[in-house]
Design a protein around this motif. Structure first.
Motif, PDB file in Angstrom:
ATOM      1  N   HIS A 162      68.842 -30.821  -4.480  1.00  0.00           N
ATOM      2  CA  HIS A 162      70.039 -30.266  -5.109  1.00  0.00           C
ATOM      3  C   HIS A 162      69.733 -28.934  -6.094  1.00  0.00           C
ATOM      4  CE1 HIS A 162      74.047 -29.333  -6.958  1.00  0.00           C
ATOM      5  NE2 HIS A 162      73.450 -29.715  -8.167  1.00  0.00           N
ATOM      6  N   ALA A 163      68.650 -29.253  -6.820  1.00  0.00           N
ATOM      7  CA  ALA A 163      68.139 -28.201  -7.609  1.00  0.00           C
ATOM      8  C   ALA A 163      67.610 -26.987  -6.998  1.00  0.00           C
ATOM      9  CB  ALA A 163      67.073 -28.782  -8.626  1.00  0.00           C
ATOM     10  N   LEU A 164      66.876 -27.168  -5.904  1.00  0.00           N
ATOM     11  CA  LEU A 164      66.275 -26.291  -4.832  1.00  0.00           C
ATOM     12  C   LEU A 164      67.418 -25.438  -4.406  1.00  0.00           C
ATOM     13  CD1 LEU A 164      63.283 -28.126  -3.611  1.00  0.00           C
ATOM     14  CD2 LEU A 164      63.156 -26.195  -5.209  1.00  0.00           C
ATOM     15  N   LEU A 209      67.183 -23.790 -10.765  1.00  0.00           N
ATOM     16  CA  LEU A 209      66.264 -24.904 -10.814  1.00  0.00           C
ATOM     17  C   LEU A 209      66.655 -25.907 -11.741  1.00  0.00           C
ATOM     18  CD1 LEU A 209      63.947 -25.502  -8.822  1.00  0.00           C
ATOM     19  CD2 LEU A 209      62.445 -24.166 -10.348  1.00  0.00           C
ATOM     20  N   LEU A 210      66.879 -25.512 -13.061  1.00  0.00           N
ATOM     21  CA  LEU A 210      66.795 -26.408 -14.326  1.00  0.00           C
ATOM     22  C   LEU A 210      68.134 -26.735 -14.531  1.00  0.00           C
ATOM     23  CD1 LEU A 210      64.362 -24.645 -16.679  1.00  0.00           C
ATOM     24  CD2 LEU A 210      63.808 -26.680 -15.054  1.00  0.00           C
ATOM     25  N   LYS A 223      68.261 -19.856   4.542  1.00  0.00           N
ATOM     26  CA  LYS A 223      66.829 -19.233   4.498  1.00  0.00           C
ATOM     27  C   LYS A 223      65.831 -20.074   3.921  1.00  0.00           C
ATOM     28  CE  LYS A 223      68.786 -14.516   4.401  1.00  0.00           C
ATOM     29  NZ  LYS A 223      69.198 -13.632   3.612  1.00  0.00           N
ATOM     30  N   ASN A 224      66.400 -21.151   3.294  1.00  0.00           N
ATOM     31  CA  ASN A 224      65.451 -22.094   2.668  1.00  0.00           C
ATOM     32  C   ASN A 224      65.637 -23.540   3.414  1.00  0.00           C
ATOM     33  OD1 ASN A 224      63.366 -22.250   0.806  1.00  0.00           O
ATOM     34  ND2 ASN A 224      64.596 -22.185  -0.816  1.00  0.00           N
ATOM     35  N   THR A 257      68.251 -21.493  -4.879  1.00  0.00           N
ATOM     36  CA  THR A 257      68.402 -20.640  -3.756  1.00  0.00           C
ATOM     37  C   THR A 257      69.633 -19.997  -3.813  1.00  0.00           C
ATOM     38  OG1 THR A 257      66.938 -22.047  -2.282  1.00  0.00           O
ATOM     39  CG2 THR A 257      68.228 -20.615  -1.273  1.00  0.00           C
ATOM     40  N   ALA A 258      70.579 -20.443  -4.193  1.00  0.00           N
ATOM     41  CA  ALA A 258      71.876 -20.073  -4.028  1.00  0.00           C
ATOM     42  C   ALA A 258      71.894 -18.888  -5.175  1.00  0.00           C
ATOM     43  CB  ALA A 258      73.050 -20.618  -4.419  1.00  0.00           C
ATOM     44  N   MET A 259      71.360 -19.149  -6.504  1.00  0.00           N
ATOM     45  CA  MET A 259      71.303 -18.302  -7.496  1.00  0.00           C
ATOM     46  C   MET A 259      70.541 -17.124  -7.293  1.00  0.00           C
ATOM     47  SD  MET A 259      73.080 -19.359  -9.952  1.00  0.00           S
ATOM     48  CE  MET A 259      72.456 -18.477 -11.538  1.00  0.00           C
TER      49      MET A 259
END
Length: 185
Positions: free
Chosen positions: A24-26, A51-52, A178-179, A30-32
Motif C-alpha cells: 500500500h505504501a509503495l 511512502l511514509l 508502471k510499478n 507511486t501515485a504521489m
C-alpha cells in the motif's frame, strides 16, 4: 534535511512488517510521484510522503495514535514540517487542514490506491493495467467490496484536489501500472 527515499523506505520497513501495508505504501508512493511529475513538484519529496503516510499504522493502528505517533517520530528525525503536516492531514479525523497541493494529493490518492489494488486482485489476470474506470466506479457503489476503503474520503479527495473522478481513476491506474511488478498487480 535532504529527503531520501532510501532512508524513508528503511523507516517504513523498521515499523511495518506486513506485506500488504508495504505494498500500500509503495502504491501511494507511486501515485504521489506521478502527480508530482504532472504538477511540476518535487517528485522525491512527494514520493517520501506517500511512502511514509502509514508507516506507524501497524504499531499504532488506533485513531488516538495514528498518524500522531508517526508525526512525532518524523519530527525527532528532522523531517520537514510540510511532510509531517501532509501526513497528519491524510487522516480526516485529525482535523489537520490540507493546505498544500502535496497534502491534498496524498488525501486524494491514499484510499483510491488501495481500492485500485483490490480491483486488480479480483481480476482473473490480477493486472492493474486491465482495470477499467467503469468497473472501478461500479465497485465503488458496492459497499461489500473492499469494505475497509472509505468511499467518502475518495470523493472528498477528488473534490479537494479539483480533479474529475474518471480522470483521477484513469491517471492512478496508469501510474500504478508502471510499478505493477513491485505492487504484485
Amino acid at each position: 534535511m535532504n529527503v531520501s527515499r532510501e532512508e524513508a523506505y528503511q523507516l517504513l520497513t523498521e515499523y511495518t512488517k506486513s506485506d500488504s501495508l508495504i505494498k500500500h505504501a509503495l502504491a501511494v508512493e507511486t501515485a504521489m510521484r506521478a502527480y508530482a511529475e504532472k504538477f511540476g513538484e518535487d517528485v522525491e519529496k512527494w514520493g517520501v510522503v506517500g511512502l511514509l503516510h502509514d508507516f506507524d499504522y501497524e504499531k499504532y493502528p488506533s485513531e488516538e495514535e495514528h498518524p500522531y505517533k508517526g508525526a512525532e517520530i518524523l519530527k525527532e528525525r528532522g523531517y520537514p514540517e510540510d511532510i509531517i503536516e501532509a501526513i497528519l492531514g491524510h487522516a480526516d479525523y485529525t482535523g489537520v487542514e490540507r493546505k498544500t497541493l502535496m497534502a491534498k494529493t496524498l488525501f486524494a490518492v491514499d484510499e483510491l490506491s488501495g481500492f485500485l489494488l483490490a480491483c486488480a486482485y479480483v481480476r482473473p489476470d490480477k493486472k492493474i493495467a486491465n482495470v477499467k474506470v467503469k468497473s472501478v466506479k461500479k465497485k465503488l457503489k458496492d459497499k461489500s467490496f473492499a469494505r475497509g476503503v472509505n468511499r467518502e474520503d475518495i470523493y472528498k479527495g477528488v473534490e479537494e484536489l479539483g480533479v474529475d473522478l474518471d480522470e483521477h481513476i484513469a491517471f492512478l491506474i496508469e501510474a500504478l501500472s508502471k510499478n505493477a511488478d513491485i505492487l504484485g498487480v
